[in-house]
Design a protein around this motif. Sequence first.
Motif, PDB file in Angstrom:
ATOM      1  N   UNK A  83       0.870  -1.190   0.000  1.00 32.02           N
ATOM      2  CA  UNK A  83       0.000   0.000   0.000  1.00 32.02           C
ATOM      3  C   UNK A  83       0.899   1.229   0.000  1.00 32.02           C
ATOM      4  N   UNK A  94       2.074   9.277   1.914  1.00 30.80           N
ATOM      5  CA  UNK A  94       1.506  10.199   2.902  1.00 30.80           C
ATOM      6  C   UNK A  94       2.587  10.661   3.888  1.00 30.80           C
ATOM      7  N   UNK A  96       2.188  -0.883  10.467  1.00 30.84           N
ATOM      8  CA  UNK A  96       1.253   0.144  10.018  1.00 30.84           C
ATOM      9  C   UNK A  96       1.741   1.567  10.308  1.00 30.84           C
ATOM     10  N   UNK A 124      -3.846  -5.219  14.433  1.00 28.79           N
ATOM     11  CA  UNK A 124      -3.032  -4.548  13.418  1.00 28.79           C
ATOM     12  C   UNK A 124      -1.677  -4.251  14.053  1.00 28.79           C
ATOM     13  N   UNK A 125      -0.613  -4.717  13.400  1.00 27.37           N
ATOM     14  CA  UNK A 125       0.721  -4.560  13.970  1.00 27.37           C
ATOM     15  C   UNK A 125       1.187  -3.107  13.810  1.00 27.37           C
ATOM     16  N   UNK A 154       6.821   5.194   7.989  1.00 27.04           N
ATOM     17  CA  UNK A 154       7.604   6.380   8.333  1.00 27.04           C
ATOM     18  C   UNK A 154       9.083   6.149   8.067  1.00 27.04           C
TER      19      UNK A 154
END
Lengths: 270, 264
Positions: free
Chosen positions: B43, B49, B145, B140-141, B150
């Motif tokens: 993704x 982003x 995520x 959700x890890x 980052x």
Amino acid sequence: MSAENLIEIDNVSFAYGQREVLKGINLNVPRGKVVAIMGGSGCGKTTLLRLIGGQIKSTKGEVRVDGQAMNALDQDGLYRLRRRMGMLFQFGALFTDMSVYDNVAFQMREHTDLPETLIRDLVLMKLDAVGLRGARAFMPSELSGGMARRVALARATALDPMLVLYDEPFAGLDPISLGVIGNLIRRLNDALGLTSVVVTHDVHESLNIVDYVYFVSEGVIVAQGTPEEIRKSDKPFVHQFVHGEMDGPVPFHYPAPAYTEALRLEAGHA
Amino acid sequence: MLRRSAAALSGIGRRVIDAVWRLGYASRFFALTLLSSGTSFRRIGLIIKEIYFTGVLSLIIILVSGLFVGMVLGLQGYETLQTYGSESALGVLVALSLVRELGPVVAALLFASRAGSAITAEIGLMKATEQLTAMEMMAIDPIARVVAPRFWAGVISMPLLAAMFSAMGVFGGYLVGVVLIGVDEGSFWSQMQSAVDVKHDVLNGVIKSFVFGIACTWIALLEGYDAPPTAEGVSGATTRTVVTSSLAVLALDFVLTALMFRGA
């Protein structure tokens, strides 16, 4: 294991390093019920919730959720189980960089391949159930404490879980928000066929909405019963807790040497 | 006496054990970040982003600093070069200083204080407000995520920011040297073109900024993820990010320079 219990806790102990927090707890949560775990601050009730959620592992005994022993699960197994759990955190724990809408849609987008149009409908339904369909464009920083808690509730039930864990859902709320959250917990539980575990020290609000109560003090269960039994209970701890008495089994004074000794009021000086 | 020295020794031992433990923790965190990067690349929007927040929003400070550093280089370089009558080499001096050293190093220092501190504070606060735990409870890890996108955003942004810093610096040197002082424009550019080697100078500069990008982002993420969940903890972690990243950049720069430019 009994099929009617979703959560079974068998003789569970837990220690943070040397400090023993839970000492041989036995507790069952039947499917479809709202069960409260009550006790004073630092009595180990949040630890109990974290054991059920698999965030920590018991040092002794067994925690089973839907028949699965939490200690035996690896990360994948734990994550599979957690997809069927929701958790409401004490202050909501909303993702501050996302709008209300995106917060509720988060799990749907992460865990499913649903088209965005369907996600939109589902999110609006969830938000409508907590009365905040009109606040979907807000950022978490623009919400009041009660509203944030309601959004978190919509998010916790986003994927229609089998179990919702509530960590102090009533902390720091005004009386109206308190009543709203209490009612929502009960209504969502019944409407969605959930099972709910509420960890709280708010005795009056929870006695109105729950089916069964466990009292924890100093790491052991000191009393249990239906709200009716609890209200009538004459056990000293329950009585002190329900009526908010200053002194009792939970002493007002932190242990200290004798007062007279501390003030040096021995016979000669007095 | 014996007891005091034993206590001192055990104190040193404890500190060494702590340091080794932390190094192990940091390496494990780094390995986990790399192993959990699948989601980020599947993704790619998640990385883009974050590139906006770490890279694009750092552009202003990078460009303005680059311009001023280039202008100072132009002034100082001219002062020195004109003593030897070789002010036509001003373009070479400005370009080489920027591409080899100042571009990667100063851009990385600015990146650490602008984007690194923001990453640490953001992740530290996400932890303090239980957002990371909430994510874990949603199966959700958070490393996959929150941390991995980052990390890659920082690693991708850093060389681009350093390149823009250098380009802006060269422009600053041109402004001062050619436009203001009046160095010959033709020799400014032509000497620069013939003296700056793509592989030896530019590529090595890019490799440097890539390494600095990994170091700065890794430190910022680790400090945020490991910050005690209190106001004091997050503020301490943010400070440590800037200090540790800056020292790491300068130390790594020495090592890389020693490896890359051995008088060749």
